[in-house]
Write an enzyme that holds these catalytic residues in place. Sequence first.
Site, PDB file in Angstrom:
ATOM      1  NE  ARG A  55      -0.440   1.816   3.559  1.00 36.48           N
ATOM      2  CZ  ARG A  55       0.727   2.474   3.683  1.00 36.48           C
ATOM      3  NH1 ARG A  55       1.874   1.842   3.914  1.00 36.48           N
ATOM      4  NH2 ARG A  55       0.761   3.782   3.550  1.00 36.48           N
ATOM      5  N   GLY A  56       0.240   2.399  -0.185  1.00 36.75           N
ATOM      6  CA  GLY A  56       0.988   3.654  -0.332  1.00 36.75           C
ATOM      7  C   GLY A  56       1.157   3.910  -1.822  1.00 36.75           C
ATOM      8  CB  ALA A  57       0.480   6.925  -3.850  1.00 36.17           C
ATOM      9  NE  ARG A  98      -6.166   0.941  -2.236  1.00 35.70           N
ATOM     10  CZ  ARG A  98      -5.595   1.469  -1.148  1.00 35.70           C
ATOM     11  NH1 ARG A  98      -4.323   1.186  -0.861  1.00 35.70           N
ATOM     12  NH2 ARG A  98      -6.272   2.274  -0.361  1.00 35.70           N
ATOM     13  CD  GLN A 208      -3.468   3.026   6.662  1.00 34.82           C
ATOM     14  OE1 GLN A 208      -4.098   3.487   7.613  1.00 34.82           O
ATOM     15  NE2 GLN A 208      -4.013   2.877   5.473  1.00 34.82           N
ATOM     16  CG  ASP A 254      -2.986   8.070  -1.847  1.00 30.47           C
ATOM     17  OD1 ASP A 254      -2.864   8.633  -0.746  1.00 30.47           O
ATOM     18  OD2 ASP A 254      -2.686   6.876  -2.050  1.00 30.47           O
ATOM     19  CG  ASN A 264      -2.458  11.732   2.112  1.00 23.98           C
ATOM     20  OD1 ASN A 264      -1.883  10.838   1.488  1.00 23.98           O
ATOM     21  ND2 ASN A 264      -2.211  11.968   3.386  1.00 23.98           N
ATOM     22  CE  LYS A 265      -5.311   5.942   3.957  1.00 22.99           C
ATOM     23  NZ  LYS A 265      -6.280   5.064   3.262  1.00 22.99           N
TER      24      LYS A 265
HETATM   25  O1  MRU Z   1      -4.715   3.409   1.777  1.00 21.50           O
HETATM   26  P1  MRU Z   1      -3.217   3.571   1.785  1.00 21.50           P
HETATM   27  O2  MRU Z   1      -2.556   3.089   3.030  1.00 21.50           O
HETATM   28  O3  MRU Z   1      -2.579   3.020   0.529  1.00 21.50           O
HETATM   29  O4  MRU Z   1      -3.010   5.141   1.745  1.00 21.50           O
HETATM   30  C1  MRU Z   1      -1.726   5.677   1.714  1.00 21.50           C
HETATM   31  C2  MRU Z   1      -1.706   7.133   1.873  1.00 21.50           C
HETATM   32  O5  MRU Z   1      -2.717   7.794   1.924  1.00 21.50           O
HETATM   33  C3  MRU Z   1      -0.365   7.794   1.863  1.00 21.50           C
HETATM   34  O6  MRU Z   1      -0.374   8.942   2.666  1.00 21.50           O
HETATM   35  C4  MRU Z   1      -0.054   8.203   0.424  1.00 21.50           C
HETATM   36  O7  MRU Z   1      -0.109   7.076  -0.420  1.00 21.50           O
HETATM   37  C5  MRU Z   1       1.253   8.853   0.280  1.00 21.50           C
HETATM   38  S1  MRU Z   1       2.534   7.699   0.679  1.00 21.50           S
HETATM   39  C6  MRU Z   1       3.981   8.037   0.101  1.00 21.50           C
END
Ligand code: MRU
Length: 359
Positions: A55-57, A98, A208, A254, A264-265
Amino acid sequence: MPSSINTNKSTFFTLRLASDAIHVLDQRALPREQRILKITTPDDMIGAIQDMSVRGAPAIGVAGAFGIVLSARGHRHLERGRLIEAVQNDAEWIREARPTAVNLMWAVDRMLIALEKLSAQADFDNDDIVRELEYEAQAIYDEDIATCNAIGEAGKHVIPSGSSVITCCNTGSLATAGYGTALGVIRSAWAEHKSLRVIPCETRPRLQGAKLTTWELQQDGIPFTLISDNMAAVVMRDGLPGAGPIACVIAGADRIAANGDSANKIGTYSLACLAKTHGIPFYIAAPLSTVDFNCPSGGDIPIEERAKEEMTHMGEIPITPDEITVYNPAFDVTPAELITGIITEKGLVTPENLKTLQG
Ligand code: MRU
């Protein structure tokens, strides 16, 4: 002042390309267990992205590129034209795993451009095509680490020595090929021997911040104090006992729209509103592969909604009555006017100047 500096000499990897499979550190098991998944098919890679093993962009962008490699490996026995068609077909599914993080589409599209060029090479056989796609995917991985290092360098000055910084979700090595975006900025400030304290928000519902960001910070020896999301307002107003003043909030992204609105999250928008109320600068740290110049504003960013069990359960344990109604958007959009600056590998820009980096 830190006695020893460790600039993320991690003992773990987020994901990596191997000859037998793609090896993925299963983030669902962290921080208690370091379990490695060996993924051999595009379908299983889609599953790992969707269930958030990875996970994470930026990390899911790399995972998407590796998924294309798995597709090519799996179809290498086909006639050449059929191999190319099969990979293109798998790519459509991978890019939809996603919807919000544009890095996934960006990386898959980059792999498809490479495939198109390879298909024009009449003297290349299937093994050559697989090998070249492996090189391209590995290049995306390597560039992501270099990009994160550059983001860290570009942003480290926003954290003065003696201060605290609030962050959310996980934006570190686990969310990228390595080093991280917002956490990369913090790592770079720490590497300068600045005294600082990180305040990660736990980041309901998947936690997270509590599970992953604390794990990374602990390994680097960077001081931190975990807070729950609903503590952010009082911490911004009063600070933490014994810690330096809150210098800024730094979050990842993201997808960033052309006007600077940033998805973002979930909870990031709340932090931005609170930062404005308390006169605290609010930064987004992200690679340019997270900027979607085709997306005019935040209203055009697709926001993923996830299963209600993420809200109704803590792990396997039910915490609500059965059959309740739940709203669970995984991301929110922070409007550009609440963002002090966007930290990219090409430097720190205001949202209005983001377009000057289009390139
Ligand atoms: O749902 P996730 O855990 O994939 O979401 C991740 C985030 O929102 C991060 O803040 C975002 O991807 C930036 S990470 C370098």
